[in-house]
Each structure stands twice: as C-alpha cells, then as structure tokens.
Design an enzyme around this catalytic site. Sequence first.
Site, mmCIF file in Angstrom:
data_model
loop_
_atom_site.group_PDB
_atom_site.id
_atom_site.type_symbol
_atom_site.label_atom_id
_atom_site.label_comp_id
_atom_site.label_asym_id
_atom_site.label_seq_id
_atom_site.Cartn_x
_atom_site.Cartn_y
_atom_site.Cartn_z
ATOM 1 N N ARG A 82 0.614 -1.295 0.094
ATOM 2 C CA ARG A 82 -0.207 -0.456 -0.022
ATOM 3 C C ARG A 82 0.789 0.915 -0.359
ATOM 4 O O ARG A 82 1.929 1.208 0.401
ATOM 5 C CB ARG A 82 -0.813 -0.114 1.315
ATOM 6 C CG ARG A 82 -1.755 0.639 0.708
ATOM 7 C CD ARG A 82 -2.979 0.861 2.230
ATOM 8 N NE ARG A 82 -2.460 0.728 3.288
ATOM 9 C CZ ARG A 82 -1.681 0.221 4.855
ATOM 10 N NH1 ARG A 82 -2.696 -0.956 4.832
ATOM 11 N NH2 ARG A 82 -0.984 0.216 5.784
ATOM 12 N N TYR A 230 -0.938 -4.504 -7.500
ATOM 13 C CA TYR A 230 -1.569 -4.700 -6.152
ATOM 14 C C TYR A 230 -2.238 -4.598 -4.829
ATOM 15 O O TYR A 230 -2.520 -3.425 -4.668
ATOM 16 C CB TYR A 230 -0.026 -4.454 -5.137
ATOM 17 C CG TYR A 230 0.717 -5.369 -3.737
ATOM 18 C CD1 TYR A 230 0.660 -6.533 -3.616
ATOM 19 C CD2 TYR A 230 0.256 -4.787 -2.734
ATOM 20 C CE1 TYR A 230 1.019 -7.561 -2.457
ATOM 21 C CE2 TYR A 230 0.234 -5.854 -1.525
ATOM 22 C CZ TYR A 230 0.370 -7.177 -1.209
ATOM 23 O OH TYR A 230 0.725 -7.082 -0.132
ATOM 24 N N LYS A 239 -9.781 -1.328 1.807
ATOM 25 C CA LYS A 239 -9.506 0.053 2.110
ATOM 26 C C LYS A 239 -10.271 0.949 1.144
ATOM 27 O O LYS A 239 -10.235 2.395 2.584
ATOM 28 C CB LYS A 239 -8.036 -0.032 3.254
ATOM 29 C CG LYS A 239 -7.314 -1.097 3.400
ATOM 30 C CD LYS A 239 -7.630 -1.232 4.805
ATOM 31 C CE LYS A 239 -6.708 -1.941 5.666
ATOM 32 N NZ LYS A 239 -7.271 -3.276 6.696
ATOM 33 N N HIS A 259 -12.058 -0.329 11.059
ATOM 34 C CA HIS A 259 -11.030 -0.662 11.115
ATOM 35 C C HIS A 259 -11.110 -2.550 12.456
ATOM 36 O O HIS A 259 -10.168 -1.875 13.251
ATOM 37 C CB HIS A 259 -9.214 -0.449 10.723
ATOM 38 C CG HIS A 259 -8.164 -0.952 10.479
ATOM 39 N ND1 HIS A 259 -7.485 -0.684 10.954
ATOM 40 C CD2 HIS A 259 -8.365 -2.193 9.957
ATOM 41 C CE1 HIS A 259 -5.899 -1.597 10.243
ATOM 42 N NE2 HIS A 259 -6.945 -2.042 9.263
ATOM 43 N N SER A 281 -1.231 -1.659 13.297
ATOM 44 C CA SER A 281 -0.181 -3.043 12.546
ATOM 45 C C SER A 281 0.338 -3.976 13.782
ATOM 46 O O SER A 281 1.385 -3.513 14.424
ATOM 47 C CB SER A 281 0.066 -2.476 11.151
ATOM 48 O OG SER A 281 1.645 -3.187 10.770
ATOM 49 N N CYS A 283 -0.343 -5.729 16.069
ATOM 50 C CA CYS A 283 -0.267 -5.839 16.931
ATOM 51 C C CYS A 283 -1.584 -7.133 17.666
ATOM 52 O O CYS A 283 -2.015 -7.296 18.808
ATOM 53 C CB CYS A 283 -0.973 -5.229 17.828
ATOM 54 S SG CYS A 283 0.098 -3.243 17.457
ATOM 55 N N ASP A 306 -11.151 -8.239 10.159
ATOM 56 C CA ASP A 306 -10.027 -6.850 9.373
ATOM 57 C C ASP A 306 -11.551 -5.833 9.570
ATOM 58 O O ASP A 306 -11.042 -3.878 10.006
ATOM 59 C CB ASP A 306 -10.162 -6.230 7.899
ATOM 60 C CG ASP A 306 -9.084 -5.578 7.645
ATOM 61 O OD1 ASP A 306 -8.331 -5.297 8.569
ATOM 62 O OD2 ASP A 306 -8.428 -5.134 6.779
ATOM 63 N N ARG A 402 1.268 -11.932 0.986
ATOM 64 C CA ARG A 402 -0.123 -12.048 2.005
ATOM 65 C C ARG A 402 -1.019 -13.298 1.274
ATOM 66 O O ARG A 402 -0.344 -13.765 0.294
ATOM 67 C CB ARG A 402 -1.284 -10.776 1.080
ATOM 68 C CG ARG A 402 -0.888 -9.292 1.502
ATOM 69 C CD ARG A 402 -1.307 -8.804 2.906
ATOM 70 N NE ARG A 402 -0.999 -8.104 3.281
ATOM 71 C CZ ARG A 402 -1.671 -6.733 3.875
ATOM 72 N NH1 ARG A 402 -2.785 -7.557 4.637
ATOM 73 N NH2 ARG A 402 -0.992 -5.982 4.359
#
Length: 621
Positions: A82, A230, A239, A259, A281, A283, A306, A402
């Site tokens: 991203r 991507y 997102k 989120h 991110s 965590c 997510d 991913r």
Amino acid sequence: MASLPVGITVVKGDFKALSQRIQDFVAERAALCKPDSLHICDGSDEENRKLISNMELAGMLTKLTKYENCYIARTNPADVARVESKTVICTESRRETVPITKDGVVGRVGQWARPEEMKAKLNVLFDGCMKGRTMYLIPFSMGPVGSPLSKIGIQLTDSPYVVCCMKIMTRMGTNVLQTLKNDPFVRCLHSVGRPLPAEPDPYNWPCNPEKTIITHFPHEKQIISFGSGYGGNSLLGKKCFALRIASTLARDEGWLAEHMLIMGITNPKGEKKYVTAAFPSACGKTNLAMMTPTIPGWKIECVGDDIAWMKFDEEGNLRAINPEAGFFGVSPGTSHKTNPMAMESLKKDSVFTNVAQTSDGGFFWEGLEDEVDISKVEVTSWLRERNWKPGGATKAAHPNSRFCAPSKNCPIIDPEWESPKGVPISAIIFGGRRPEGVPLVYESFDWNHGVFVASSLCSEATAAAEHKEKVVMRDPFAMRPFFGYNAGHYFQHWLNIGKRPGAKLPKIYHVNWFRKGDDGQFMWPGFGENGRVLEWIFNRVNNEDVAQMSPVGRIPKPGTINIDGLGKIDMEGLMTIPKKYWQEELGRLKTYYEEQFNEDLPAEIWNQFNALKERIESIPQ
C-alpha cells in the site's frame, strides 16, 4: 440508452441488460480507457477457472499443487505494498479531508487534493490505458447481498488477478446486479496502467509504479486507482471502499465504518456475546480474531478479521457486519503456532501473493521454519531465486506478502457471520504494542472516555541504538491511513454517536499484550492465553464486580483474571500505572494533538486529556 464506443466488443455478458446508470458509467470510462473488449463478470466458478488458466499461461499465476485450487502470484518488486504517500482524498475544502496542522508541521492523518486538479491528472493517465486489454466489470456487494447494512460497488479493471481476488474478498456476481437495479452504487475504476503492446515484462506483472495514484472522491462516491496491481491499491472494495468511502457514508448516515475485527465469545454456560477490536499493524488483530482460547469451556468464533460496519437497530442495539467475504492476511509470522485457524483457512481456493514456493508444490514464508523442513525441498523465493536458503541477503517472502482466502474456509467462522441483521456488539476493544507503563487491560469510565482512549492509540517500537527516545507510532482508532475525512471530525462523530437517544452503547476497553518486565521479556504469554482477558471483559459486560478504579480506567481486581496453569505471572506488575511514565506519555500526546489536530481536536477530547492528567498527578510519588 448508452452504447459502448465503436471497436469495443463484449466478450461476456449482456451490456444492454445493465441498468442505465451502469451503462452510462461503463460507456464513459470505456471511451477514456479504450480497452479492446468488455467482460461482464458473473462471479461463477467456471469464469474463475478460465481466468486462472489464462493467468497461468501468461506466467502471472503458478498452481500450488499441494493444496486444492491454490495459486501464487509474484509481483513486480516495485509493486509490493500500500502506498500511503500516493493515496489521496479529493474534496473542495482541504479541511474536510485533513486537520489543519500546527504551522510547519507535516500532516500524518491523510492526503488531500483538489478534485478538478486531480481529475485533470487522471484523465491524462487513463487516456488509452487499457489498449490491447480487456475491461472487466465486477459487480460486488460489501456485506451480505440484500442486507440493509450492505453497500454495492461496480469496479472496472484491466486485471484478471483483481477479478479473482475480488471474488474471494467480496460477494461478487450477477445476483448483485439483480439486487442493484437503479439504486446508487460506488463507482470504482482501476487500471494497471500498462497498455499493449508494451515492453517485455520479466515479472509477468503489468504495473506502472512510477505513476501510481489511488484517489477517492467521497462526494461522488467514486474511487479511481492507477498504476498498481497489488492488494488494497487494486482491490478497491478493501480499504478504499470499506473504510475511506464508507467512513464518509457513515458520517453522513449516522453509523460507524471501522478497522476492526468482529468475534463471538461463548462462555462455559453457553452465553454468547460479540465484540469488536481495533489494533494498529503488527499487534495481532487477525490472530485474536481466530484465537483458540486455552481456558476450558470457552469458545471463540470469527465474524471478520479486519473491518466492521456498525449501525443501531430499532431497539438501540449496535449491530455489526463484516463487509468482506475473505481474509487478506499478512503471511510472514502466520503459522500453526500463532494462528492455526488461519492456516486451515488458506489451504483451499486461495491466492497467495509474494510468498515463497517449495518444490513439492507448497508455500513458505518466515515463521514456518518449524513446520516446513526446507532441507528436504527446494525453495523459490518471492524474487524467483531458485534454491533459496535462510541467512542470506533476501527474505523468502516479502514482509508484506499476503494470503487471500475465503472466510467460509475458517473452521471457527461464526454461524451468524452472514446474517443480514448483523451481530449485536457488547464491547469494543482497542489495543497497542506498549512495552511499559500500560496495564494489561482496563475499561473506560464511559463512552467519551473510551473515545479519548481510542484517539490516543499508539504502538511503541524499540528505538535504534543511536536514539535515546522511544519510537511511538500514533494510530488513532487504528485508522490513521484509512480516514475518509478529517480525523478530528471523525473523533467528533464518535462522540456524537454516544449522544444518540436510546442507544445501548457497548463498553470500551484497552488491552496491552506486550508489556515487558525489567528482564526485557514479555510479562504476559499472549496468543490463546488472551482468552483469559476476554473472560474478564465478558464478565464486566455482565456487570460483575471484578473491577476497581484506577487513574486510567477500571482495572481488574486482584485475582479476577484467571491465571491457573500459567506458572508465575506478575499480575501486580502487569497492572501498575507508573506516574513518571504517564506524565511523559501525556506530554507526548499533548504535542501530537496540538501539532496534528490543532483546532480540529474536539473540546471533549481535551476535557478527557485534562481529567486524565489530574488523575495521574494525584498518584503518590
């Protein structure tokens, strides 16, 4: 009726059967992009098989023979993640999109551009960008088709990889068109930005990374992305739609687009509650969503890992849906030890991007060293290095590689995960990576205090040796890269939600699995043991007397978190609130608020800040 420009053939579907709104959208964009053909996707398995077969022949996908219907894609190394610096929101007023920062301070919560200037730039980029290629029309629903909580989008793209991944990540196909009719929809346009004929592509991955731009026009409900093939740059339902555009819709319509994971928790008595949770991110969000609790009799089920869309029902309950239909998880670090349910989910009908491949037809990435004996197989890295070995200059998988897997594959997917009504939310959890000073868990005093806690969310990274100061990554609400409008106004929207007449507001919590002791080791074992903290939260939702007051919030009374079988756990240390640490933290937070939000920070957030400061100052030395 609209018609396609001369020379564009329809290779699948019936253009004239589309609604007038969709015809107009497609005809206008086709005239600009100039594809050779139009393919109207029906979302069928047969369609998917043909697209995958074509991508295999083109070298874009490789079959992982060890698993059922699983494939690996390797991107151009310049198109791997991203790109926040090239992701913008376009509104007439800058302040609608981003807070006005303190003089001389670079804003960190969003990028803004003028709509007309951006459209002029986009028209140049998209002029003829699909020559020689097929334009795919993807009708997709974010959320169960027909649910009053769902929203519909139409994406045009020249990437068959995007079509196959959108089939996994959304409800995609002809039934969406039948539901849509003439209703409004979010318009999504994407191109890899590489018309044909083109220079030979050694990566078999068309893209134009030098000119990549991802743009959002919230007032027009429009997303336009160029140059990247991507992930969230091209799967515009993720997102771009589910957070940036949806958060503006939520602001205008009185709901929340967040989120957050959604999970169901059932206690040994069979009582069930649903919670959402937001973490920056790295965590452990996905791991928590699919956690296997260690304490007997407790069960976790996953609704989503997510994104959560939450709206109040007629009785005032806050109900949530997962607008997605798949998992788009980071591969490195995922294993049977950290997330066995994810590992089971991705062994069928999945697409992997930028992971390594083993000679026996399997996948490999960092974190699987104990599960894949790479001494017995040859590993081809994501960079196509044959016979890759650990310890060299390169990783087997890209750090942001991913897996894209269907939610229905998850062994603990919740029975209500596709309920059109959504699931009722009893608690909202926030958390970050906080190595010192922050308790294992605490409950906010009320809704406004919870909003303040979420606005101050951050994670701390270990600083480089030459730096004395800790590296604090501020990520309010775990939404920093995903706000669809001014983040200060977003805080105010949450505060306004708390004033809704008749609303049954969930309790708000903060957790910290990552506190370290003087020896530098984690004080809490984490992973499945986090179910013990969820048990305490569950009991608090039931108003059990297991909490006591502290300066930061309500913390567990001694002995109310079950640590049976864990050995020596310093629960007192996990719950301490060091005065000096919190004084320093409040100083850092004050600077952050002043520099990044300035006049756009709601007065109530300052009220909560000052109240916390008073409580911290009252701690004895």
